[in-house]
Design an enzyme around this catalytic site. Structure first.
Site, mmCIF file in Angstrom:
data_model
loop_
_atom_site.group_PDB
_atom_site.id
_atom_site.type_symbol
_atom_site.label_atom_id
_atom_site.label_comp_id
_atom_site.label_asym_id
_atom_site.label_seq_id
_atom_site.Cartn_x
_atom_site.Cartn_y
_atom_site.Cartn_z
ATOM 1 N N ALA A 45 -11.144 60.303 65.179
ATOM 2 C CA ALA A 45 -11.853 61.425 64.566
ATOM 3 C C ALA A 45 -11.382 62.749 65.149
ATOM 4 O O ALA A 45 -11.127 63.721 64.412
ATOM 5 C CB ALA A 45 -13.360 61.259 64.751
ATOM 6 N N TYR A 150 -17.530 47.558 60.132
ATOM 7 C CA TYR A 150 -17.595 48.020 58.745
ATOM 8 C C TYR A 150 -18.781 47.422 57.977
ATOM 9 O O TYR A 150 -19.512 48.153 57.311
ATOM 10 C CB TYR A 150 -16.304 47.695 57.996
ATOM 11 C CG TYR A 150 -15.103 48.519 58.387
ATOM 12 C CD1 TYR A 150 -15.212 49.615 59.238
ATOM 13 C CD2 TYR A 150 -13.842 48.208 57.898
ATOM 14 C CE1 TYR A 150 -14.103 50.359 59.599
ATOM 15 C CE2 TYR A 150 -12.723 48.955 58.239
ATOM 16 C CZ TYR A 150 -12.856 50.021 59.085
ATOM 17 O OH TYR A 150 -11.757 50.760 59.430
ATOM 18 N N LYS A 211 2.171 60.458 53.383
ATOM 19 C CA LYS A 211 3.337 61.172 53.900
ATOM 20 C C LYS A 211 4.153 61.784 52.756
ATOM 21 O O LYS A 211 4.327 61.176 51.702
ATOM 22 C CB LYS A 211 4.212 60.224 54.738
ATOM 23 C CG LYS A 211 3.566 59.858 56.079
ATOM 24 C CD LYS A 211 4.503 59.042 56.936
ATOM 25 C CE LYS A 211 3.867 58.741 58.286
ATOM 26 N NZ LYS A 211 3.694 59.966 59.109
ATOM 27 N N HIS A 269 1.953 49.480 56.396
ATOM 28 C CA HIS A 269 2.757 50.684 56.184
ATOM 29 C C HIS A 269 4.067 50.384 55.447
ATOM 30 O O HIS A 269 4.368 50.984 54.415
ATOM 31 C CB HIS A 269 3.101 51.351 57.521
ATOM 32 C CG HIS A 269 1.910 51.824 58.291
ATOM 33 N ND1 HIS A 269 0.719 52.180 57.699
ATOM 34 C CD2 HIS A 269 1.722 52.020 59.623
ATOM 35 C CE1 HIS A 269 -0.133 52.577 58.617
ATOM 36 N NE2 HIS A 269 0.448 52.477 59.797
#
Length: 511
Positions: A45, A150, A211, A269
């Protein structure tokens, strides 16, 4: 220093953003906006989420009077205590702008698994919404938290903090990776969240999709006539998607050892980049059309052949006292994916990632086939390659064979080069988190992972991961500061990659 583009005002950028929303058939966004950062006192954060929000504020995409930001965590902090922590990560920001931004932030303390704290949070949000006198209430929850919490946090949000049904607006939830450790755990997590929220309310963030050069992949492929006839098995020999870091786990060994380089980097990724490189052209830029094509290409991937996998672990990794002495967790992996469809049959996609290597970079390297009938006898110099440098020194360049200047007919490798630092000198390239939070606010899920996409990704890698966890595949040692295991280069050569010796791309500079 302002984060905006030279010559464009916040209002003009907002108008451009609203125009794009209409083009993508997204709902118009009006009314007060409450952004809640859960895990507000944690590193993610402080280092990523709050700085991204500040830069959106600085560029005029979120404004005083329209937005309030709430931090939520277990730490016993005051509003000013959180603001001072955030201030430390925004060095160089103009004091006037920074102070105005920090005044938008309030802090609520509470646990993640009982209702008392979330009732306090809902009360704070509701008080802000009532003071805004708006007919539309928008609530965005960013879970800067471990995935293990979560389900409980989402249950608390669902029970106590949803947008009131008496008002227009929405509730959206951003969740960070990792989404599980294998297919079963990911499906269990998806099912738990799916019971609480609709798919259009969930935004599974993979920051690589934010990105700049990753977002450019679709434009490069489908807006340039040059690439359309070349982007297939007839012209391309192999494609490498590479992620390299020049440092090790650096005190995070215990955490990293639970996941390894495949779960940490490749399965998410690099696989997202793979989708954009390999997918077919979507019928439009609408998020669902793009995500449909990503799912199709994932479903076309053959099971991974263990003979086309190299795992490595750098010497010294197990010196970390938090890492087990018998750890087989790979800090390096090279995995060949093969796509069973008309466009890519026979073309190996080499996904490679590693820590403690000799350089830091992430790139896509598209290597074309040899020129038939090579009259210049220059095959030994290397093949044509199209390289997309994702980070650092964002760039695209094409490796070409050219005549070497002089009186002799000699050839050498050079490049056609687009370096972002040179071409866009006065443009700030936004951080991935800025773009993705803005996408969430406007309801654009194009750059977020859909549930069936997540499932297809885990189906590809779960058998391999289970073999590693069971010790059926062993990580070989490699020296820190090297290219990684020599077996990885041997694998790349075996599947067709031809390394160019003697050529080094040097990023252009302004000097």
């Amino acid at each position: 220093m302002s984060g905006g583009s030279a010559g464009s005002s916040p209002s003009s950028r907002r108008n451009s953003f609203n125009s794009l929303s209409r083009d993508l058939d997204l709902p118009s966004e009006q009314g007060c906006l409450s952004i809640v950062v859960l895990g507000a006192s944690g590193d993610l954060a402080k280092k990523k989420t709050f700085p991204a929000l500040y830069h959106l504020f600085d560029q005029g995409f979120i404004q005083s009077g329209e937005v309030h930001i709430f931090g939520y965590a277990r730490s016993n902090l005051s509003d000013d205590g959180l603001r001072e922590r955030i201030r430390g990560y925004l060095k160089g920001a103009p004091e006037e702008d920074l102070s105005e931004f920090l005044q938008l932030i309030k802090y609520v303390s509470g646990s993640y698994d009982n209702g008392e704290g979330f009732e306090k949070l809902n009360k704070a949000i509701s008080e802000y919404e009532a003071s805004s006198k708006s007919g539309s209430y928008r609530r965005l929850f960013y879970l800067a938290l471990p995935p293990s919490v979560y389900p409980s946090v989402c249950k608390m949000i669902r029970t106590y903090c949803m947008n009131p049904s008496s008002h227009a607006g929405w509730t959206r939830v951003i969740v960070e990776k990792p989404f599980g450790k294998d297919l079963d755990s990911a499906e269990e997590l998806s099912a738990q969240l799916g019971e609480l929220f609709e798919e259009h309310q969930l935004y599974r963030i993979d920051h690589y999709l934010g990105k700049e050069l990753v977002q450019n992949l679709l434009v490069l492929r489908f807006a340039n006539r040059l690439f359309l006839p070349l982007w297939n098995r007839d012209n391309i020999d192999n494609i490498q998607i590479v992620f390299r870091e020049d440092f090790g786990t650096e005190g995070r060994g215990g955490y990293f050892d639970q996941y390894g380089i495949i779960r940490d980097i490749i399965q998410n990724h690099l696989l997202q980049v793979f989708c954009l490189v390999a997918m077919e052209k979507p019928v439009s830029l609408k998020p669902e059309h793009i995500r449909d094509e990503k799912v199709k290409v994932l479903q076309s991937v053959n099971p991974i052949n263990p003979e086309e996998v190299v795992l490595g672990q750098y010497d010294g990794y197990k010196d970390d006292p938090t890492v087990p002495d018998d750890s087989n967790t790979p800090t390096f992996a090279s995995v060949v994916l093969r796509v069973h469809n008309e466009r890519w049959e026979g073309v190996p996609f080499i996904l490679k990632a590693g820590k403690a290597l000799n350089s830091r970079k992430a790139e896509v390297r598209v290597q074309f086939k040899d020129v038939p009938g090579d009259i210049f006898k220059c095959k030994k110099q290397g093949r044509n390659e199209f390289v997309i440098r994702l980070q650092p020194s964002e760039a695209m360049y094409m490796k070409l064979t050219v005549k070497k200047p002089g009186l002799e007919m000699a050839t050498e490798q050079s490049e056609l080069d687009l370096s972002y630092g040179m071409r866009y000198q006065n443009v700030k390239i936004p951080e991935a988190y800025e773009r993705l939070i803005l996408d969430t606010i406007r309801g654009d899920q194009q750059h977020f992972v859909r549930r069936d996409e997540l499932k297809a990704a885990w189906q590809i890698f779960t058998p391999l991961l289970h073999d590693i966890d069971d010790g059926k595949l062993k990580a070989v040692p490699y020296q820190p500061g090297s290219r990684g295991p020599k077996e990885a280069d041997e694998l790349s050569a075996r599947v067709g990659y031809v390394q160019t010796h003697g050529y080094i791309w040097i990023p252009p500079t302004l000097a």
